[in-house]
Design a protein around this motif. Structure first.
Motif, mmCIF file in Angstrom:
data_model
loop_
_atom_site.group_PDB
_atom_site.id
_atom_site.type_symbol
_atom_site.label_atom_id
_atom_site.label_comp_id
_atom_site.label_asym_id
_atom_site.label_seq_id
_atom_site.Cartn_x
_atom_site.Cartn_y
_atom_site.Cartn_z
ATOM 1 N N HIS A 34 0.835 -1.206 0.000
ATOM 2 C CA HIS A 34 0.000 0.000 0.000
ATOM 3 C C HIS A 34 0.869 1.255 0.000
ATOM 4 C CE1 HIS A 34 -2.665 3.089 1.961
ATOM 5 N NE2 HIS A 34 -3.398 2.710 0.952
ATOM 6 N N ALA A 56 -7.066 9.661 -6.339
ATOM 7 C CA ALA A 56 -7.879 8.456 -6.548
ATOM 8 C C ALA A 56 -7.502 7.372 -5.544
ATOM 9 C CB ALA A 56 -7.699 7.945 -7.969
ATOM 10 N N LEU A 57 -6.204 7.206 -5.281
ATOM 11 C CA LEU A 57 -5.777 6.195 -4.308
ATOM 12 C C LEU A 57 -6.270 6.538 -2.909
ATOM 13 C CD1 LEU A 57 -4.142 3.680 -3.510
ATOM 14 C CD2 LEU A 57 -2.175 5.184 -3.191
ATOM 15 N N GLU A 59 -8.920 8.294 -2.077
ATOM 16 C CA GLU A 59 -10.362 8.053 -2.022
ATOM 17 C C GLU A 59 -10.667 6.560 -1.965
ATOM 18 O OE1 GLU A 59 -11.761 10.090 -5.461
ATOM 19 O OE2 GLU A 59 -11.706 12.081 -4.516
ATOM 20 N N ASP A 60 -9.957 5.770 -2.733
ATOM 21 C CA ASP A 60 -10.178 4.321 -2.732
ATOM 22 C C ASP A 60 -9.792 3.707 -1.394
ATOM 23 O OD1 ASP A 60 -11.057 4.475 -5.337
ATOM 24 O OD2 ASP A 60 -9.188 3.740 -6.226
ATOM 25 N N THR A 61 -8.725 4.229 -0.791
ATOM 26 C CA THR A 61 -8.283 3.705 0.505
ATOM 27 C C THR A 61 -9.334 3.945 1.581
ATOM 28 O OG1 THR A 61 -5.933 4.018 -0.033
ATOM 29 C CG2 THR A 61 -6.524 3.886 2.306
ATOM 30 N N ALA A 63 -12.485 4.563 1.164
ATOM 31 C CA ALA A 63 -13.691 3.796 0.845
ATOM 32 C C ALA A 63 -13.535 2.351 1.305
ATOM 33 C CB ALA A 63 -13.967 3.850 -0.657
ATOM 34 N N ALA A 64 -12.342 1.790 1.151
ATOM 35 C CA ALA A 64 -12.088 0.413 1.584
ATOM 36 C C ALA A 64 -12.201 0.280 3.098
ATOM 37 C CB ALA A 64 -10.705 -0.032 1.113
ATOM 38 N N SER A 70 -12.249 -4.447 0.218
ATOM 39 C CA SER A 70 -12.244 -3.915 -1.140
ATOM 40 C C SER A 70 -12.015 -5.049 -2.133
ATOM 41 C CB SER A 70 -11.137 -2.868 -1.296
ATOM 42 O OG SER A 70 -10.949 -2.505 -2.649
ATOM 43 N N ASP A 72 -10.104 -4.709 -4.542
ATOM 44 C CA ASP A 72 -8.680 -4.582 -4.820
ATOM 45 C C ASP A 72 -7.901 -5.370 -3.759
ATOM 46 O OD1 ASP A 72 -5.959 -3.167 -4.197
ATOM 47 O OD2 ASP A 72 -6.470 -2.495 -6.216
ATOM 48 N N LEU A 75 -5.709 -3.182 -1.212
ATOM 49 C CA LEU A 75 -6.531 -2.420 -0.274
ATOM 50 C C LEU A 75 -7.246 -3.342 0.693
ATOM 51 C CD1 LEU A 75 -8.061 0.322 -2.604
ATOM 52 C CD2 LEU A 75 -6.117 0.523 -1.048
ATOM 53 N N ASN A 76 -7.725 -4.466 0.202
ATOM 54 C CA ASN A 76 -8.417 -5.411 1.072
ATOM 55 C C ASN A 76 -7.473 -5.949 2.147
ATOM 56 O OD1 ASN A 76 -11.008 -6.942 1.454
ATOM 57 N ND2 ASN A 76 -9.614 -8.679 1.268
#
Length: 273
Positions: A34, A56-57, A59-61, A63-64, A70, A72, A75-76
């Motif tokens: 990560h 974007a990373l 926000e995705d982090t 959200a996970a 996730s 991904d 991230l999961n």
């Protein structure tokens, strides 16, 4: 783990994966993958794309973490590791904040400013890695790891000086430049002056002193990898000192065989060959 295969010239596999106990290895891989993915967003590719990819990373982090997982795999695994060990999300917040400073880069006025940035950038994540390996987690030990992260980041600043300058970044504190009468514009233009040798020697000695102190600290189950990491960084500092003015024109890299010799005994103890 595949995302770490080429990181740090391939040596991340040694000190990040093959040196971790089997039970801790998936967690260590998640944390490092990560962090490395975030680094790539900030440090690689066209400058105009970096902020977009980093945002974007981020926000995705988050959200996970909010969803508890996730699709991904990195991230999961990161979310799983943080929840397994009860790691504070402030570590991720601090890391992202430090990385955003890289995107909005401005010179570090003082060593204390650089020190605080290092602790946010690397200190927290490094503490989590050692926690996953079973190291002590008391505040006093966490502070030792965070201080050690300063040495690690300053080593990177010296070994990657030329590449950072190409990116418009100078990580050496301006107060240190003033101390040795080195002009920032000369370094940024990659113009070597005799005073720069004294500046580099000063920064290298600063790291060497901290590494010597760190090597004497007992880190419990993580002591062997802790000492190997100190020796690993010391090899880079020695290479920086030997490089002279070449530090302005190419990244410094000790022979891979020399680095491997540091890690081979520990890797064999963790994963018998």
């Amino acid at each position: 783990m595949r995302e770490l295969a080429g990181v740090d010239g391939g040596t991340a596999r040694w000190h990040g994966l093959r040196s971790a106990p089997a039970a801790a290895r998936p967690h260590v891989a998640a944390l490092l993958a990560h962090g490395c993915r975030a680094d790539l967003c900030v440090d690689s590719g066209p400058l105009e794309d970096r902020q977009r990819l980093f945002t974007a990373l981020v926000e995705d982090t988050w959200a996970a973490f909010a969803a508890g997982g996730s699709p991904d795999p990195v991230l999961n695994a990161t979310v799983h590791t943080y929840r397994t060990f009860g790691m504070p999300l402030s570590v991720v917040e601090d890391m992202f904040s430090a990385m955003q400073r890289d995107l909005d880069f401005h010179d570090f006025a003082t060593f204390e400013e650089l020190r605080q940035w290092c602790m946010r950038m690397t200190g927290g994540p490094m503490t989590m890695v050692y926690q996953a390996m079973g190291a002590e987690t008391e505040p006093a030990y966490e502070l030792l790891v965070r201080e050690f992260s300063v040495s690690a980041q300053l080593t990177d600043a010296l070994r990657d000086l030329s590449e950072d300058l190409d990116d418009g970044r100078l990580y050496l504190p301006l107060e240190d430049l003033d101390r040795f009468n080195v002009r920032a514009e000369d370094i940024k233009a990659k113009r070597w002056t005799p005073a720069m040798a004294d500046l580099i020697a000063f920064e290298a000695e600063r790291v060497s002193e901290q590494l010597h102190k760190a090597a004497e600290v007992d880190r419990g189950p993580a002591s062997a990898v802790w000492r190997a990491r100190c020796e690993h960084l010391a090899l880079f500092i020695a290479a920086v000192q030997a490089a002279g003015q070449d530090v302005l024109h190419r990244p410094v890299q000790p022979p891979l065989g020399t680095l491997l010799n540091v890690w081979r005994p520990h890797m064999r103890a963790v994963i018998p060959c």
